[in-house]
Design a protein around this motif. Structure first.
Motif, PDB file in Angstrom:
ATOM      1  N   VAL A 106       0.835  -1.195   0.000  1.00  0.00           N
ATOM      2  CA  VAL A 106       0.000   0.000   0.000  1.00  0.00           C
ATOM      3  C   VAL A 106       0.872   1.248   0.000  1.00  0.00           C
ATOM      4  CG1 VAL A 106      -0.178   0.104   2.514  1.00  0.00           C
ATOM      5  CG2 VAL A 106      -1.980   1.119   1.113  1.00  0.00           C
ATOM      6  N   ASP A 107       0.390   2.267  -0.672  1.00  0.00           N
ATOM      7  CA  ASP A 107       1.037   3.576  -0.614  1.00  0.00           C
ATOM      8  C   ASP A 107       0.689   4.204   0.730  1.00  0.00           C
ATOM      9  OD1 ASP A 107       1.985   6.136  -0.893  1.00  0.00           O
ATOM     10  OD2 ASP A 107       0.660   6.702  -2.540  1.00  0.00           O
ATOM     11  N   PRO A 108       1.662   4.408   1.623  1.00  0.00           N
ATOM     12  CA  PRO A 108       1.323   4.902   2.971  1.00  0.00           C
ATOM     13  C   PRO A 108       0.673   6.267   2.972  1.00  0.00           C
ATOM     14  CG  PRO A 108       3.704   4.934   2.615  1.00  0.00           C
ATOM     15  CD  PRO A 108       3.105   4.194   1.463  1.00  0.00           C
ATOM     16  N   ALA A 109       0.986   7.102   1.969  1.00  0.00           N
ATOM     17  CA  ALA A 109       0.404   8.443   1.929  1.00  0.00           C
ATOM     18  C   ALA A 109      -1.073   8.415   1.554  1.00  0.00           C
ATOM     19  CB  ALA A 109       1.176   9.323   0.946  1.00  0.00           C
ATOM     20  N   SER A 110      -1.568   7.288   1.061  1.00  0.00           N
ATOM     21  CA  SER A 110      -2.966   7.218   0.628  1.00  0.00           C
ATOM     22  C   SER A 110      -3.914   6.829   1.743  1.00  0.00           C
ATOM     23  CB  SER A 110      -3.101   6.202  -0.517  1.00  0.00           C
ATOM     24  OG  SER A 110      -2.862   4.880  -0.043  1.00  0.00           O
ATOM     25  N   ILE A 111      -3.393   6.443   2.906  1.00  0.00           N
ATOM     26  CA  ILE A 111      -4.247   6.033   4.023  1.00  0.00           C
ATOM     27  C   ILE A 111      -4.683   7.269   4.792  1.00  0.00           C
ATOM     28  CG2 ILE A 111      -4.371   4.656   6.128  1.00  0.00           C
ATOM     29  CD1 ILE A 111      -2.247   2.844   4.973  1.00  0.00           C
ATOM     30  N   GLU A 127      -2.206  -1.500  13.448  1.00  0.00           N
ATOM     31  CA  GLU A 127      -3.664  -1.631  13.508  1.00  0.00           C
ATOM     32  C   GLU A 127      -4.331  -0.843  12.387  1.00  0.00           C
ATOM     33  OE1 GLU A 127      -4.838  -0.405  17.359  1.00  0.00           O
ATOM     34  OE2 GLU A 127      -3.955  -2.151  18.390  1.00  0.00           O
ATOM     35  N   ALA A 128      -3.792   0.349  12.087  1.00  0.00           N
ATOM     36  CA  ALA A 128      -4.369   1.142  11.001  1.00  0.00           C
ATOM     37  C   ALA A 128      -4.234   0.424   9.661  1.00  0.00           C
ATOM     38  CB  ALA A 128      -3.679   2.507  10.942  1.00  0.00           C
ATOM     39  N   LEU A 129      -3.121  -0.267   9.441  1.00  0.00           N
ATOM     40  CA  LEU A 129      -2.945  -1.023   8.198  1.00  0.00           C
ATOM     41  C   LEU A 129      -3.952  -2.153   8.090  1.00  0.00           C
ATOM     42  CD1 LEU A 129       0.931  -1.316   7.694  1.00  0.00           C
ATOM     43  CD2 LEU A 129      -0.699  -0.156   6.224  1.00  0.00           C
ATOM     44  N   VAL A 130      -4.208  -2.846   9.201  1.00  0.00           N
ATOM     45  CA  VAL A 130      -5.195  -3.937   9.181  1.00  0.00           C
ATOM     46  C   VAL A 130      -6.582  -3.391   8.861  1.00  0.00           C
ATOM     47  CG1 VAL A 130      -6.357  -5.682  10.582  1.00  0.00           C
ATOM     48  CG2 VAL A 130      -3.879  -5.431  10.723  1.00  0.00           C
ATOM     49  N   ARG A 131      -6.942  -2.264   9.478  1.00  0.00           N
ATOM     50  CA  ARG A 131      -8.263  -1.679   9.197  1.00  0.00           C
ATOM     51  C   ARG A 131      -8.370  -1.235   7.734  1.00  0.00           C
ATOM     52  NH1 ARG A 131      -7.588   0.361  14.553  1.00  0.00           N
ATOM     53  NH2 ARG A 131      -6.589   2.253  13.752  1.00  0.00           N
ATOM     54  N   ALA A 132      -7.285  -0.675   7.195  1.00  0.00           N
ATOM     55  CA  ALA A 132      -7.306  -0.287   5.780  1.00  0.00           C
ATOM     56  C   ALA A 132      -7.447  -1.509   4.890  1.00  0.00           C
ATOM     57  CB  ALA A 132      -6.035   0.481   5.441  1.00  0.00           C
ATOM     58  N   LEU A 133      -6.778  -2.603   5.242  1.00  0.00           N
ATOM     59  CA  LEU A 133      -6.879  -3.841   4.450  1.00  0.00           C
ATOM     60  C   LEU A 133      -8.287  -4.402   4.504  1.00  0.00           C
ATOM     61  CD1 LEU A 133      -5.510  -6.060   2.787  1.00  0.00           C
ATOM     62  CD2 LEU A 133      -4.848  -7.171   4.930  1.00  0.00           C
ATOM     63  N   GLU A 140     -14.487  -1.001  -0.374  1.00  0.00           N
ATOM     64  CA  GLU A 140     -14.769   0.413  -0.149  1.00  0.00           C
ATOM     65  C   GLU A 140     -13.898   1.251  -1.084  1.00  0.00           C
ATOM     66  OE1 GLU A 140     -14.568   1.688   3.863  1.00  0.00           O
ATOM     67  OE2 GLU A 140     -15.661  -0.045   4.653  1.00  0.00           O
ATOM     68  N   PRO A 141     -14.497   2.199  -1.804  1.00  0.00           N
ATOM     69  CA  PRO A 141     -13.722   2.985  -2.768  1.00  0.00           C
ATOM     70  C   PRO A 141     -12.828   4.013  -2.084  1.00  0.00           C
ATOM     71  CG  PRO A 141     -15.978   3.777  -2.683  1.00  0.00           C
ATOM     72  CD  PRO A 141     -15.924   2.558  -1.800  1.00  0.00           C
ATOM     73  N   ARG A 142     -11.656   4.218  -2.634  1.00  0.00           N
ATOM     74  CA  ARG A 142     -10.722   5.264  -2.220  1.00  0.00           C
ATOM     75  C   ARG A 142     -10.273   5.150  -0.770  1.00  0.00           C
ATOM     76  NH1 ARG A 142     -13.025  10.805  -5.140  1.00  0.00           N
ATOM     77  NH2 ARG A 142     -13.127   9.957  -7.263  1.00  0.00           N
ATOM     78  N   VAL A 143     -10.355   3.949  -0.207  1.00  0.00           N
ATOM     79  CA  VAL A 143      -9.899   3.805   1.173  1.00  0.00           C
ATOM     80  C   VAL A 143      -8.376   3.842   1.242  1.00  0.00           C
ATOM     81  CG1 VAL A 143      -9.870   1.283   1.069  1.00  0.00           C
ATOM     82  CG2 VAL A 143     -10.151   2.432   3.264  1.00  0.00           C
ATOM     83  N   CYS A 144      -7.712   3.371   0.203  1.00  0.00           N
ATOM     84  CA  CYS A 144      -6.261   3.420   0.114  1.00  0.00           C
ATOM     85  C   CYS A 144      -5.874   3.080  -1.327  1.00  0.00           C
ATOM     86  CB  CYS A 144      -5.594   2.448   1.102  1.00  0.00           C
ATOM     87  SG  CYS A 144      -6.001   0.709   0.822  1.00  0.00           S
ATOM     88  N   ALA A 145      -4.614   3.272  -1.633  1.00  0.00           N
ATOM     89  CA  ALA A 145      -4.119   2.987  -2.982  1.00  0.00           C
ATOM     90  C   ALA A 145      -3.071   1.884  -2.891  1.00  0.00           C
ATOM     91  CB  ALA A 145      -3.520   4.240  -3.613  1.00  0.00           C
TER      92      ALA A 145
END
Length: 386
Positions: A106-111, A127-133, A140-145
């Motif tokens: 994941v691109d970290p700047a996109s979270i 934990e934030a990475l798990v929630r983004a995954l 979900e659209p645009r949640v991360c890149a």
């Protein structure tokens, strides 16, 4: 409906019914923090650290997570892993895929993060990475890149243009250092890149008529030694670049097509092909966004203005395109894009050239993408003579 009943039927904060074990890797030079959320384990995320580079320990932890999830639920769940793009590159991703594990980078700047002052630790980031995954897997659209991981061949192909850029920057530093040393003695006009640089150094005299001091001349001589080594290395890299372009033409005609356009040489072709045009894009917006040349609007109520380009894409491709846009105006004076640029500058009274050249760079990149992928000829472009 009673309030109590409504609360009892409310969904949990984190959905864990997606049929997988979700894992994030927080990588550092000393340790890897493995944060996981498993079915049947409630909403609490488990955390486990292994030494950095301990692939066997990481895979062993994954096997333990699968064993515990199977003991709780009686089912075997796959593992889905996410990690941030960073200094570790993509080798861990390739190890996971070789083991049959679904992996994402994941691109970290996109979270999305809170705009308030917030605490930052590896545990919170994991934990934030798990929630983004989880959100990404739900669709979900645009949640991360997520980053499209290049193949080892694609990654290696980019080394040549990047190494040449690093060597060129180092050459500039040595040239400026030599000129600065001589200027402090009243010597100007000396060009370290000329072939007769050694002879001219012997002829140099200070501003007050003295020969160069012995230690200063020795220092400049050592600087010239390093400079000459750099010049030889740049030649070697350029030869390897030309060989790569020749070999690529057997697979794709795109590099040869770029070289036929006046104003585009081997270096621009290598950067364009290896950094951008060898990738697949669905539309022109994706092309501009990947180069960081997409506009960034700001709209809120009656406020509506443009913040400029996003600069969130490939910085090497963006820098190259802006340089190429200036050369395009010079070498392609009758092309439709050049006429558009001149008309835009004229409308602004000759001002805002830098803003207009960025817009030209975006249009030129899209035009080149259409040219190499669909054969759409750039209107008014001049082709080099054979």
């Amino acid at each position: 409906m009673p309030v109590a009943a409504h609360r009892s039927e409310a969904p949990t904060a984190i959905r864990t019914d997606l049929g997988a074990i979700f894992v994030s890797l927080e990588l550092s030079q000393s340790k890897w923090l493995i944060t996981s959320l498993s079915p049947g384990g409630g909403e609490k995320m488990s955390k486990h650290a292994v030494a950095a580079g301990d692939v066997d320990g990481m895979l062993g932890r994954f096997a333990e997570l699968k064993r515990k999830a199977r003991a709780r639920t009686g089912r075997c769940f796959p593992i889905i892993v996410v990690q941030e793009a960073g200094l570790d590159g993509f080798w861990i991703h390739r190890v996971l895929e070789a083991e049959g594990i679904e992996s994402h980078v994941v691109d970290p700047a996109s979270i999305a993060t809170s705009r308030r002052r917030r605490a930052k630790t590896d545990r919170i980031d994991g934990e934030a990475l798990v929630r983004a995954l989880l959100a990404y897997q739900r669709g979900e659209p645009r949640v991360c890149a997520m980053v499209r991981v290049p193949t080892p061949e694609e990654e290696d192909r980019r080394r040549l243009s990047r190494e040449r850029q690093a060597l060129t920057n180092e050459r500039v530093r040595h040239v400026n250092r030599i000129k600065g040393l001589l200027f402090s003695q009243g010597v100007s006009g000396y060009e370290p890149l000329r072939r007769d640089r050694r002879v001219r150094l012997e002829e140099c005299k200070t501003g007050d008529g003295r020969m160069l001091p012995a230690h200063l001349k020795a220092q400049i001589g050592r600087e010239l030694d390093r400079l000459e080594l750099l010049l030889e290395q740049i030649k070697a890299v350029e030869a390897a670049r030309d060989a790569m372009l020749a070999a690529t033409q057997a697979v794709s005609p795109a590099p040869a097509m770029l070289l036929t356009l006046k104003g585009i040489g081997p270096e621009f072709t290598a950067v364009l092909w290896s950094e951008g045009l060898s990738r697949h894009f669905d539309n022109r917006r994706q092309v501009a966004a990947y180069a960081g040349l997409a506009p960034t609007p700001w709209q809120s109520g009656s406020v509506d203005h443009d913040q400029g380009v996003s600069k969130s894409g490939n910085p090497r491709l963006r820098t190259t395109m802006i340089q190429m846009a200036w050369l395009w105006v010079r070498h392609q004076p009758h092309a439709a894009l050049t006429l558009w640029f001149r008309d835009r500058v004229k409308q602004n009274g000759g001002r805002l050239k830098k803003t207009a050249i960025v817009a030209l760079a975006r249009k030129l990149l899209v035009a080149l993408w259409k040219y190499v992928n669909a054969g759409v000829v750039i209107e008014g472009a001049v082709i080099k003579a054979a």
